[in-house]
Design an enzyme around this catalytic site. Sequence first.
Site, PDB file in Angstrom:
ATOM      1  N   LYS A 207      41.708  50.155  38.003  1.00 47.44           N
ATOM      2  CA  LYS A 207      40.806  51.168  38.552  1.00 47.44           C
ATOM      3  C   LYS A 207      41.418  51.869  39.759  1.00 47.44           C
ATOM      4  O   LYS A 207      40.993  52.960  40.110  1.00 47.44           O
ATOM      5  CB  LYS A 207      39.439  50.575  38.867  1.00 47.44           C
ATOM      6  CG  LYS A 207      39.465  49.477  39.895  1.00 47.44           C
ATOM      7  CD  LYS A 207      38.046  48.981  40.150  1.00 47.44           C
ATOM      8  CE  LYS A 207      38.052  47.868  41.165  1.00 47.44           C
ATOM      9  NZ  LYS A 207      37.032  46.875  40.967  1.00 47.44           N
ATOM     10  N   ARG A 208      42.406  51.252  40.367  1.00 49.54           N
ATOM     11  CA  ARG A 208      43.089  51.932  41.470  1.00 49.54           C
ATOM     12  C   ARG A 208      43.855  53.154  40.986  1.00 49.54           C
ATOM     13  O   ARG A 208      44.170  54.057  41.744  1.00 49.54           O
ATOM     14  CB  ARG A 208      44.070  50.974  42.169  1.00 49.54           C
ATOM     15  CG  ARG A 208      43.415  50.018  43.128  1.00 49.54           C
ATOM     16  CD  ARG A 208      44.467  49.201  43.867  1.00 49.54           C
ATOM     17  NE  ARG A 208      45.315  48.437  42.931  1.00 49.54           N
ATOM     18  CZ  ARG A 208      44.955  47.272  42.405  1.00 49.54           C
ATOM     19  NH1 ARG A 208      43.801  46.739  42.727  1.00 49.54           N
ATOM     20  NH2 ARG A 208      45.758  46.628  41.570  1.00 49.54           N
TER      21      ARG A 208
END
Length: 442
Positions: A207-208
Amino acid sequence: MSIRVRFAPSPTGQVHIGNIRAAIFNWLFARHHGGEFLLRIEDTDRERSTAEAVQGVLDALAWLGLNYDAPPVYQTAQLPRHQEAVEQLLRAGHAYRGSKGDEGGEVTFFRMPGTDITFEDSVKGTMSKKAEDLKDFVIVRSNGTPVFHLANVVDDVTMGITHVIRGDDHVENTFRHIALFRALGVPVPAYAHLPMIVNAQGKPYSKRDGAAFVGDFRAKGFLPEALFNFLALLGWSPGGDKEIMTRREMIDLFEFKQVKSSPAQMDMRKFEWMNGEYIRLLPEEDFRRQFRQALESAGALPSGTDELYFNRVATLMHSRTRSFPESPALVAFFFREDFAWDEKVVKKRLHKPGAAALLAAMRERFSGLDCFTADPLEKALHALAADKGVEIGEIIHPVRVAVSGLGVGPGLFEMLEVLGRDRVLSRLATALALHGGNESGA
Ligand code: GLU
């Protein structure tokens, strides 16, 4: 023997695109062979599994049209079968009880066969592991709960799974699983381990790195068909350069022979391009509805906007929209006079020597047109460029910035036609007043 595959997520959080891609490959494989695609919710981790996460799985599958052929199997409901299997293994001497350093009471160990284990992976080729690297392992904890390996294998047996298709983070587990299948005296399924999805640096995509969960794509207004097509091609290349495929085409073509074993790189720009291709395929009505939604949720559509005007803007943008989330910023100027100016573009196009004079002259000629439609607008601009001895770009760019604040957008003349005479003339005047400097009106 008919083919039965399953998607077996652990409902402990949101559905990652890597997981759903495994579901897509299972689904395509099942549909290609006329087999069955099943769903098993691996919810035995009572602490981390949540009802919300289970719903997330069901929603993601429904949104992507990944229909399954039987009601979902919940792993917790299979406990009696897990226990029976453990009894069977104990009776046959494939399992034994003992104590494990860090666990208080007695646990049940599975006895590895003491031989090398080899299997053919449909993606990775021949995989093998030496006997000395395959140690006995716990299958039932001291509190009586079966561990993942046991539950996973027993459920695959119960469900009659013929092919296990999953992420390659499970390759190491597979050696243990094969030993379990054999000890239970049942056929070992075929295996296909899918390459990981990685970011631009080759690290696991998380998700980064941006949208990583199915829910993110949905919330951002991307199209499920686009995500399906994109993820299907993440690791699979059916040959040729055709990338936009119908589901039928994907089903017909799907084969593990063409699934690459190297990691698949997530490329958001490519996804957005593909999403744009799918947007173009949307019926006009659907496009309008989603376009409106995107603008409304961003507060970019003033209430009371004329329906016809909105529809004309939508038609203009349909072929140029790559994703709904980017729409508000790109079209806000159609609906309000206090639109944002892209300062860099203003500087480059409007503050350029001579630009204001050309803009003023263009405004003059536009205002004299009887018919404010693309054709005469274009002719007027070409005529002015010829009279002044300049390239048309010298006029096109400043006009675009003056009426939209932006350096990019739909074709200028169609855009001017949709904006209409009043907006265009008043915006040209405003731009000259704000940015024309000494040259304005020259
Ligand atoms: N619950 C496991 C996972 O989500 C299942 C793996 C499998 O497909 O066997 O990773």
